[in-house]
Scaffold this motif. Sequence first.
Motif, PDB file in Angstrom:
ATOM      1  N   SER A 155     -38.748  59.755  54.418  1.00  0.00           N
ATOM      2  CA  SER A 155     -39.016  60.165  55.796  1.00  0.00           C
ATOM      3  C   SER A 155     -39.672  59.049  56.597  1.00  0.00           C
ATOM      4  O   SER A 155     -39.325  58.817  57.763  1.00  0.00           O
ATOM      5  CB  SER A 155     -39.910  61.411  55.801  1.00  0.00           C
ATOM      6  N   LYS A 156     -40.602  58.332  55.982  1.00  0.00           N
ATOM      7  CA  LYS A 156     -41.286  57.246  56.678  1.00  0.00           C
ATOM      8  C   LYS A 156     -40.332  56.123  57.050  1.00  0.00           C
ATOM      9  O   LYS A 156     -40.591  55.364  57.989  1.00  0.00           O
ATOM     10  CB  LYS A 156     -42.438  56.711  55.824  1.00  0.00           C
ATOM     11  N   LYS A 157     -39.224  56.002  56.317  1.00  0.00           N
ATOM     12  CA  LYS A 157     -38.202  55.008  56.640  1.00  0.00           C
ATOM     13  C   LYS A 157     -37.227  55.524  57.698  1.00  0.00           C
ATOM     14  O   LYS A 157     -36.283  54.829  58.074  1.00  0.00           O
ATOM     15  CB  LYS A 157     -37.429  54.620  55.379  1.00  0.00           C
ATOM     16  N   GLY A 158     -37.447  56.760  58.155  1.00  0.00           N
ATOM     17  CA  GLY A 158     -36.556  57.336  59.154  1.00  0.00           C
ATOM     18  C   GLY A 158     -35.411  58.120  58.576  1.00  0.00           C
ATOM     19  O   GLY A 158     -34.555  58.609  59.316  1.00  0.00           O
ATOM     20  N   GLY A 159     -35.377  58.264  57.242  1.00  0.00           N
ATOM     21  CA  GLY A 159     -34.339  59.079  56.615  1.00  0.00           C
ATOM     22  C   GLY A 159     -34.678  60.560  56.719  1.00  0.00           C
ATOM     23  O   GLY A 159     -35.834  60.939  56.909  1.00  0.00           O
ATOM     24  N   VAL A 160     -33.676  61.401  56.586  1.00  0.00           N
ATOM     25  CA  VAL A 160     -33.830  62.854  56.701  1.00  0.00           C
ATOM     26  C   VAL A 160     -33.570  63.498  55.348  1.00  0.00           C
ATOM     27  O   VAL A 160     -32.572  63.185  54.691  1.00  0.00           O
ATOM     28  CB  VAL A 160     -32.864  63.434  57.751  1.00  0.00           C
ATOM     29  N   ILE A 161     -34.467  64.390  54.941  1.00  0.00           N
ATOM     30  CA  ILE A 161     -34.311  65.104  53.674  1.00  0.00           C
ATOM     31  C   ILE A 161     -33.629  66.446  53.938  1.00  0.00           C
ATOM     32  O   ILE A 161     -34.077  67.236  54.761  1.00  0.00           O
ATOM     33  CB  ILE A 161     -35.668  65.340  52.999  1.00  0.00           C
ATOM     34  N   VAL A 162     -32.547  66.699  53.197  1.00  0.00           N
ATOM     35  CA  VAL A 162     -31.814  67.960  53.281  1.00  0.00           C
ATOM     36  C   VAL A 162     -32.091  68.779  52.031  1.00  0.00           C
ATOM     37  O   VAL A 162     -32.045  68.250  50.911  1.00  0.00           O
ATOM     38  CB  VAL A 162     -30.294  67.715  53.396  1.00  0.00           C
ATOM     39  N   SER A 163     -32.389  70.064  52.203  1.00  0.00           N
ATOM     40  CA  SER A 163     -32.583  70.927  51.045  1.00  0.00           C
ATOM     41  C   SER A 163     -32.351  72.377  51.465  1.00  0.00           C
ATOM     42  O   SER A 163     -31.958  72.654  52.603  1.00  0.00           O
ATOM     43  CB  SER A 163     -33.973  70.739  50.438  1.00  0.00           C
ATOM     44  N   GLY A 164     -32.613  73.299  50.518  1.00  0.00           N
ATOM     45  CA  GLY A 164     -32.248  74.693  50.737  1.00  0.00           C
ATOM     46  C   GLY A 164     -33.384  75.657  50.981  1.00  0.00           C
ATOM     47  O   GLY A 164     -33.166  76.865  51.041  1.00  0.00           O
ATOM     48  N   GLY A 165     -34.617  75.131  51.097  1.00  0.00           N
ATOM     49  CA  GLY A 165     -35.745  75.984  51.437  1.00  0.00           C
ATOM     50  C   GLY A 165     -36.262  76.874  50.324  1.00  0.00           C
ATOM     51  O   GLY A 165     -37.115  77.726  50.572  1.00  0.00           O
ATOM     52  N   ALA A 166     -35.755  76.699  49.111  1.00  0.00           N
ATOM     53  CA  ALA A 166     -36.168  77.563  48.003  1.00  0.00           C
ATOM     54  C   ALA A 166     -37.562  77.194  47.514  1.00  0.00           C
ATOM     55  O   ALA A 166     -38.112  76.140  47.852  1.00  0.00           O
ATOM     56  CB  ALA A 166     -35.166  77.464  46.852  1.00  0.00           C
ATOM     57  N   LEU A 167     -38.139  78.062  46.694  1.00  0.00           N
ATOM     58  CA  LEU A 167     -39.402  77.766  46.051  1.00  0.00           C
ATOM     59  C   LEU A 167     -39.264  76.523  45.166  1.00  0.00           C
ATOM     60  O   LEU A 167     -38.170  76.186  44.719  1.00  0.00           O
ATOM     61  CB  LEU A 167     -39.854  78.959  45.201  1.00  0.00           C
ATOM     62  N   GLY A 168     -40.365  75.854  44.918  1.00  0.00           N
ATOM     63  CA  GLY A 168     -40.333  74.720  44.004  1.00  0.00           C
ATOM     64  C   GLY A 168     -39.960  73.415  44.665  1.00  0.00           C
ATOM     65  O   GLY A 168     -40.500  73.041  45.709  1.00  0.00           O
ATOM     66  N   ILE A 169     -39.010  72.702  44.062  1.00  0.00           N
ATOM     67  CA  ILE A 169     -38.618  71.370  44.530  1.00  0.00           C
ATOM     68  C   ILE A 169     -38.208  71.387  45.996  1.00  0.00           C
ATOM     69  O   ILE A 169     -38.630  70.529  46.787  1.00  0.00           O
ATOM     70  CB  ILE A 169     -37.456  70.818  43.673  1.00  0.00           C
ATOM     71  N   ASP A 170     -37.374  72.352  46.401  1.00  0.00           N
ATOM     72  CA  ASP A 170     -36.845  72.378  47.767  1.00  0.00           C
ATOM     73  C   ASP A 170     -37.953  72.350  48.813  1.00  0.00           C
ATOM     74  O   ASP A 170     -37.962  71.503  49.713  1.00  0.00           O
ATOM     75  CB  ASP A 170     -35.988  73.629  47.997  1.00  0.00           C
ATOM     76  N   ILE A 171     -38.872  73.295  48.709  1.00  0.00           N
ATOM     77  CA  ILE A 171     -39.877  73.430  49.755  1.00  0.00           C
ATOM     78  C   ILE A 171     -40.858  72.263  49.737  1.00  0.00           C
ATOM     79  O   ILE A 171     -41.350  71.825  50.788  1.00  0.00           O
ATOM     80  CB  ILE A 171     -40.609  74.789  49.652  1.00  0.00           C
ATOM     81  N   LEU A 172     -41.137  71.703  48.553  1.00  0.00           N
ATOM     82  CA  LEU A 172     -41.979  70.514  48.476  1.00  0.00           C
ATOM     83  C   LEU A 172     -41.325  69.342  49.198  1.00  0.00           C
ATOM     84  O   LEU A 172     -42.003  68.564  49.886  1.00  0.00           O
ATOM     85  CB  LEU A 172     -42.236  70.141  47.015  1.00  0.00           C
ATOM     86  N   ALA A 173     -40.019  69.204  49.037  1.00  0.00           N
ATOM     87  CA  ALA A 173     -39.291  68.131  49.717  1.00  0.00           C
ATOM     88  C   ALA A 173     -39.361  68.300  51.234  1.00  0.00           C
ATOM     89  O   ALA A 173     -39.617  67.347  51.967  1.00  0.00           O
ATOM     90  CB  ALA A 173     -37.838  68.099  49.239  1.00  0.00           C
ATOM     91  N   HIS A 174     -39.141  69.534  51.704  1.00  0.00           N
ATOM     92  CA  HIS A 174     -39.212  69.792  53.143  1.00  0.00           C
ATOM     93  C   HIS A 174     -40.591  69.451  53.697  1.00  0.00           C
ATOM     94  O   HIS A 174     -40.711  68.753  54.711  1.00  0.00           O
ATOM     95  CB  HIS A 174     -38.917  71.263  53.433  1.00  0.00           C
ATOM     96  N   ILE A 175     -41.620  69.971  53.063  1.00  0.00           N
ATOM     97  CA  ILE A 175     -42.991  69.802  53.561  1.00  0.00           C
ATOM     98  C   ILE A 175     -43.360  68.323  53.670  1.00  0.00           C
ATOM     99  O   ILE A 175     -43.939  67.884  54.668  1.00  0.00           O
ATOM    100  CB  ILE A 175     -43.988  70.541  52.648  1.00  0.00           C
ATOM    101  N   ASN A 176     -42.996  67.550  52.669  1.00  0.00           N
ATOM    102  CA  ASN A 176     -43.415  66.153  52.638  1.00  0.00           C
ATOM    103  C   ASN A 176     -42.507  65.223  53.433  1.00  0.00           C
ATOM    104  O   ASN A 176     -42.823  64.035  53.580  1.00  0.00           O
ATOM    105  CB  ASN A 176     -43.534  65.691  51.185  1.00  0.00           C
ATOM    106  N   ALA A 177     -41.407  65.759  53.958  1.00  0.00           N
ATOM    107  CA  ALA A 177     -40.528  64.964  54.810  1.00  0.00           C
ATOM    108  C   ALA A 177     -40.695  65.290  56.289  1.00  0.00           C
ATOM    109  O   ALA A 177     -40.083  64.641  57.137  1.00  0.00           O
ATOM    110  CB  ALA A 177     -39.066  65.185  54.412  1.00  0.00           C
ATOM    111  N   MET A 178     -41.506  66.296  56.617  1.00  0.00           N
ATOM    112  CA  MET A 178     -41.674  66.702  58.009  1.00  0.00           C
ATOM    113  C   MET A 178     -41.987  65.496  58.911  1.00  0.00           C
ATOM    114  O   MET A 178     -42.771  64.643  58.538  1.00  0.00           O
ATOM    115  CB  MET A 178     -42.818  67.711  58.125  1.00  0.00           C
TER     116      MET A 178
END
Length: 255
Positions: free
Chosen positions: A60-83
Amino acid sequence: MHNKLNTIPKELESLKESIQDIYYLGNTELLNKRKFTIIGSRKPNPYAQALTKEIANKISKKGGVIVSGGALGIDILAHINAMPNTIMVSPSSLDIIYPKANAKTIKQIQKDSLLLSQFSPTYTPHRFSFLERNKLVVSLGELVIIPYADMLSGSMQSARYAISNNIPIYVFPHRMNESKGTSMLIKENLANVIWDIDEFIQDIFGDCQQSSDEILEFCKTNPFFEDALLKFGDIIFEYELDGKIIRSNGRIEVV
């Protein structure tokens, strides 16, 4: 109020026959950035959790976008830390928040990032909905990162879909008898191993000097801060902290 995308994203063209419309809430400009998919177990170990947070944040800091499915676990951690550089694809229609356990983060994605769904109101998820959702999640990214996955899991189904569509898969090394799904992918030479996150970031983004020049050249046009943030992501804050740029009346000036 959610709307329909005017056109199906180019990454989803192979799915046009099975997708009638894509509904959205949020910032569709994220679709124009480089996108990277992160998926994985709903119950990752602490090691995988930490790696997921780190790699999502650095992309995210490099300007890339993280895509995921919003599920518990890995998905939501990825979303939160890419905001705010993240796209969630929902297995339900957008008038329904799913899963409710992640409601706070999903509402933030609606507001600051991008939420997508192929399902029209008022659609609640069925078993096949997750498989259809996962096709979109995988297809939107130029590569797929799976920090942790068990053998019989939705993540492994997604991995098979990525393999069939020639989308590269990246995984982390694990101890024996942990993340057996990703370990199998390594054993069968179906996935690349991320041994060092910073080296991986360097490999996919290359030398950031050109990007840095691009940022400063853009800032010389005296843009609104929000426009620069939308275009380049959180790296704008780093430029501000480093004293390369300043804010004045909502606009950016190069020091």
